[in-house]
Motif scaffolding. Structure first.
Motif, short mmCIF file in Angstrom:
data_model
loop_
_atom_site.label_atom_id
_atom_site.label_comp_id
_atom_site.label_asym_id
_atom_site.label_seq_id
_atom_site.Cartn_x
_atom_site.Cartn_y
_atom_site.Cartn_z
N ALA A 79 1.24 -1.00 0.60
CA ALA A 79 0.11 -0.09 0.22
C ALA A 79 1.25 1.46 -0.24
CB ALA A 79 -0.92 -0.21 1.24
N LEU A 80 0.31 1.92 0.09
CA LEU A 80 0.91 3.49 -0.16
C LEU A 80 0.91 4.44 1.46
CD1 LEU A 80 -0.27 4.85 -3.65
CD2 LEU A 80 2.36 4.55 -2.78
N PRO A 81 1.61 5.41 1.99
CA PRO A 81 1.78 6.28 3.11
C PRO A 81 0.84 7.56 2.85
CG PRO A 81 3.94 6.58 2.05
CD PRO A 81 3.09 5.29 1.39
N LEU A 82 -0.71 7.49 2.43
CA LEU A 82 -1.43 8.44 3.04
C LEU A 82 -2.77 8.09 3.58
CD1 LEU A 82 -3.00 9.00 -1.08
CD2 LEU A 82 -1.86 7.26 -0.34
N ALA A 100 -3.98 2.53 -2.37
CA ALA A 100 -4.75 4.38 -2.93
C ALA A 100 -3.89 3.68 -4.77
CB ALA A 100 -4.50 5.01 -2.86
N CYS A 101 -3.50 2.02 -4.51
CA CYS A 101 -2.22 1.85 -6.10
C CYS A 101 -3.75 0.89 -6.84
CB CYS A 101 -1.51 1.31 -6.23
SG CYS A 101 -0.89 1.93 -7.88
N MET A 131 3.79 -14.63 -8.56
CA MET A 131 4.83 -13.78 -7.89
C MET A 131 3.58 -13.17 -6.69
SD MET A 131 7.43 -12.09 -9.44
CE MET A 131 8.85 -10.85 -8.63
N PHE A 132 3.69 -13.19 -5.00
CA PHE A 132 2.93 -12.34 -4.56
C PHE A 132 4.27 -11.00 -4.03
CE2 PHE A 132 -0.08 -15.54 -4.86
CZ PHE A 132 -1.10 -15.07 -5.51
N GLN A 133 4.11 -10.47 -4.05
CA GLN A 133 5.01 -9.31 -4.70
C GLN A 133 5.23 -7.80 -3.17
OE1 GLN A 133 7.15 -7.20 -8.08
NE2 GLN A 133 7.36 -5.95 -6.26
N PRO A 134 6.17 -7.94 -2.69
CA PRO A 134 6.03 -6.71 -1.65
C PRO A 134 6.63 -5.93 -2.32
CG PRO A 134 7.34 -8.82 -0.86
CD PRO A 134 7.12 -9.39 -1.84
N GLY A 135 6.27 -4.86 -2.09
CA GLY A 135 7.49 -3.40 -2.45
C GLY A 135 7.72 -2.84 -3.18
N GLU A 136 6.37 -2.66 -3.95
CA GLU A 136 6.45 -2.61 -5.17
C GLU A 136 6.89 -1.55 -5.87
OE1 GLU A 136 5.38 -0.16 -9.00
OE2 GLU A 136 4.53 -0.03 -6.74
N GLU A 137 6.39 -0.39 -4.24
CA GLU A 137 7.01 1.31 -4.22
C GLU A 137 7.35 1.58 -4.04
OE1 GLU A 137 3.74 3.51 -5.23
OE2 GLU A 137 2.63 2.10 -5.31
N GLY A 138 8.42 1.23 -4.58
CA GLY A 138 10.30 1.68 -4.09
C GLY A 138 10.64 1.46 -3.69
N GLN A 139 10.63 0.13 -3.18
CA GLN A 139 11.21 -0.81 -2.19
C GLN A 139 12.26 -1.72 -3.63
OE1 GLN A 139 8.27 -0.36 -1.32
NE2 GLN A 139 8.84 1.02 -0.10
N ASP A 140 11.67 -1.54 -4.91
CA ASP A 140 12.73 -2.70 -5.72
C ASP A 140 12.13 -4.08 -5.21
OD1 ASP A 140 13.87 -3.58 -7.92
OD2 ASP A 140 15.66 -2.13 -7.42
N GLY A 141 10.64 -4.68 -4.75
CA GLY A 141 10.46 -5.74 -3.83
C GLY A 141 10.73 -7.09 -5.32
N PRO A 331 3.22 5.77 -23.42
CA PRO A 331 3.38 5.19 -22.53
C PRO A 331 3.13 5.53 -21.72
CG PRO A 331 5.58 5.19 -23.39
CD PRO A 331 4.34 5.81 -24.02
N THR A 332 2.83 5.37 -20.12
CA THR A 332 3.03 6.50 -18.95
C THR A 332 3.70 6.23 -18.46
OG1 THR A 332 2.53 4.46 -17.55
CG2 THR A 332 0.23 5.43 -19.41
N ALA A 333 3.86 7.40 -17.77
CA ALA A 333 4.93 7.90 -16.80
C ALA A 333 5.29 7.55 -15.94
CB ALA A 333 4.95 9.45 -17.50
N GLY A 334 4.38 6.82 -14.97
CA GLY A 334 4.79 5.88 -13.87
C GLY A 334 6.28 5.00 -14.19
N SER A 335 6.11 4.62 -13.26
CA SER A 335 7.84 3.49 -13.12
C SER A 335 6.68 2.19 -12.33
CB SER A 335 9.18 4.11 -13.12
OG SER A 335 8.71 4.31 -11.43
N GLU A 336 7.69 1.33 -12.43
CA GLU A 336 6.87 0.04 -12.14
C GLU A 336 8.24 -0.76 -12.52
OE1 GLU A 336 5.66 -3.10 -11.86
OE2 GLU A 336 3.77 -1.97 -11.27
#
Ligand SMILES: [Zn+2]
Length: 397
Positions: A79-82, A100-101, A131-141, A331-336
């Protein structure tokens, strides 16, 4: 019964799981309660489960009835910190943390795909990795899971990989959208410290003021983007935070700023870091200042394989109908960090519109907004597409 019909029967349980995840969002790599819920949902399917070391990942392997290639299906779980401001009855019970994502939907629909494919084990010539993955939001899970062997989970490196990302706006409900080639940007963040010498604001010549030079760096970065990079291979640089000083008549020792850089090709990503560094150090040197630039949070460009894109387009049209597919023009400017998988395995990332019926996709609060809402009714659809893609790959083999 078709995969879609079977998936429709899962609506209730997938919705329950998604809402339970939504109520209890967790951040980063540390998702113990999320992991528990995933394990609970997969219970009884007879999958081989392994868990991350130092992160709450779940790798679940389904062995097909006959040997063959491996397909990887991925869902991110963090999740996200908001602070949530949605209208949901099942909103977050944790202050300052929100799904929120839509990663709660990704987690839930991936358990749905596991159920659909387990029920069709007899038709599978090959294996599936969930593949159930943690840390997509910047932790490079994803990188962490690769380092811990997710691509070796079946003994055969996957020959196809797919992931779905839901959107709370942009796309109408139920539309699958993707494109061949780059679909999401690369991201290279940089934290910059400009070191000078503090002193009295009335006697700047006795100090070495880092603020004007740091300001010059911020604008020079924009100039560099427009002068050094091809406009048809876009680069975005945004300085989103800038801090220096405490009071108007004190020259501080340091000025700091933090920028995010997005590119849409690996070539631009390779070029931009040394270019940024040279620019910052050059301006620093011109003013006799020391510059420290620290790159972090690097995700590569997410690049869809051309053949995998065609497979997705065909599968959506055959299973859901022509009107349910949209080819994204850009493309969209988000990253993944699914980019990490697609660097190693041909595959595709697919967006799925989950805009609530009472909102206009053009104006609905988008992913990462505190008001973002995702319609649960997409859960069986997403599960069905992932299952169809895996079935297609393993029965064609
Ligand atoms: Zn996301």
């Amino acid at each position: 019964m078709s995969v879609r019909e079977d998936a429709a029967d899962l609506l209730g349980e997938l919705t329950d799981l998604r809402r339970a995840l939504h109520r209890e969002p967790e951040l980063g790599l540390d998702l113990p309660r999320t992991q528990e819920k995933v394990v609970g949902a997969l219970d009884g399917l007879g999958l081989e489960l392994t868990f991350g070391n130092g992160l709450n990942s779940v790798t679940a392997v389904l062995r097909g009835a006959a040997p063959g290639p491996t397909v990887l299906l991925r869902g991110d779980m963090d999740a996200l910190p908001l602070q949530e401001k949605s209208r949901a009855q099942f909103s977050s019970t944790t202050d300052g943390v929100m799904h929120a994502c839509g990663h709660d939907l990704h987690t839930s629909l991936l358990t749905g795909a596991a159920k659909l494919l387990t029920a069709r084990r007899a038709d599978l010539r090959g294996d599936v990795v969930f593949m159930f993955q943690p840390g997509e939001e910047g932790q490079d899970g994803a990188k962490e899971m690769i380092d811990q062997g997710v691509l070796a989970a079946t003994g055969t490196t996957p020959s196809a990989a797919y992931a779905i990302h839901v959107t709370s706006g942009m796309l109408p409900f139920g539309v699958f959208a993707t494109r061949p080639g780059p679909i999401m940007a690369a991201c290279a963040d940089v934290k910059v410290t400009v070191r000078g010498r503090g002193g009295h604001g009335s006697a700047a010549h006795r100090a070495n003021d880092p603020i004007p030079a740091a300001c010059e760096m911020v604008t020079a970065l924009q100039v560099m983007v427009t002068r050094k990079f091809d406009i048809f291979d876009p680069v975005v640089v945004t300085v989103g935070s800038f801090h220096a000083g405490t009071k108007n008549n004190i020259i501080p020792d340091t000025a700091q700023f933090d920028a995010t850089i997005r590119t849409f090709s690996a070539a631009s990503l390779d070029r931009i870091r040394p270019a940024v560094l040279a620019l910052l150090q050059g301006i620093g040197a011109a003013h006799g200042l020391e510059v420290e630039a620290q790159f972090y949070g690097l995700y590569p460009v997410t690049v869809n394989d051309e053949a995998a894109f065609e497979t997705v387009r065909r599968t959506v049209r055959e299973s859901f109908g022509e009107e349910r597919f949209a080819a994204l023009p850009a493309p969209t400017a988000g990253s993944e960090d699914f980019s990490r998988i697609l660097e190693r395995v041909p595959g595709a990332m697919v967006f799925l519109g989950a805009t609530p019926a009472d909102r206009d996709p053009a104006t609905a609060p988008f992913n990462h907004a505190p008001e973002a809402e995702f319609d649960d009714a997409v859960l069986p659809e997403g599960a069905a597409l992932l299952a169809e893609l895996a079935l297609g790959h393993l029965s064609a083999a």
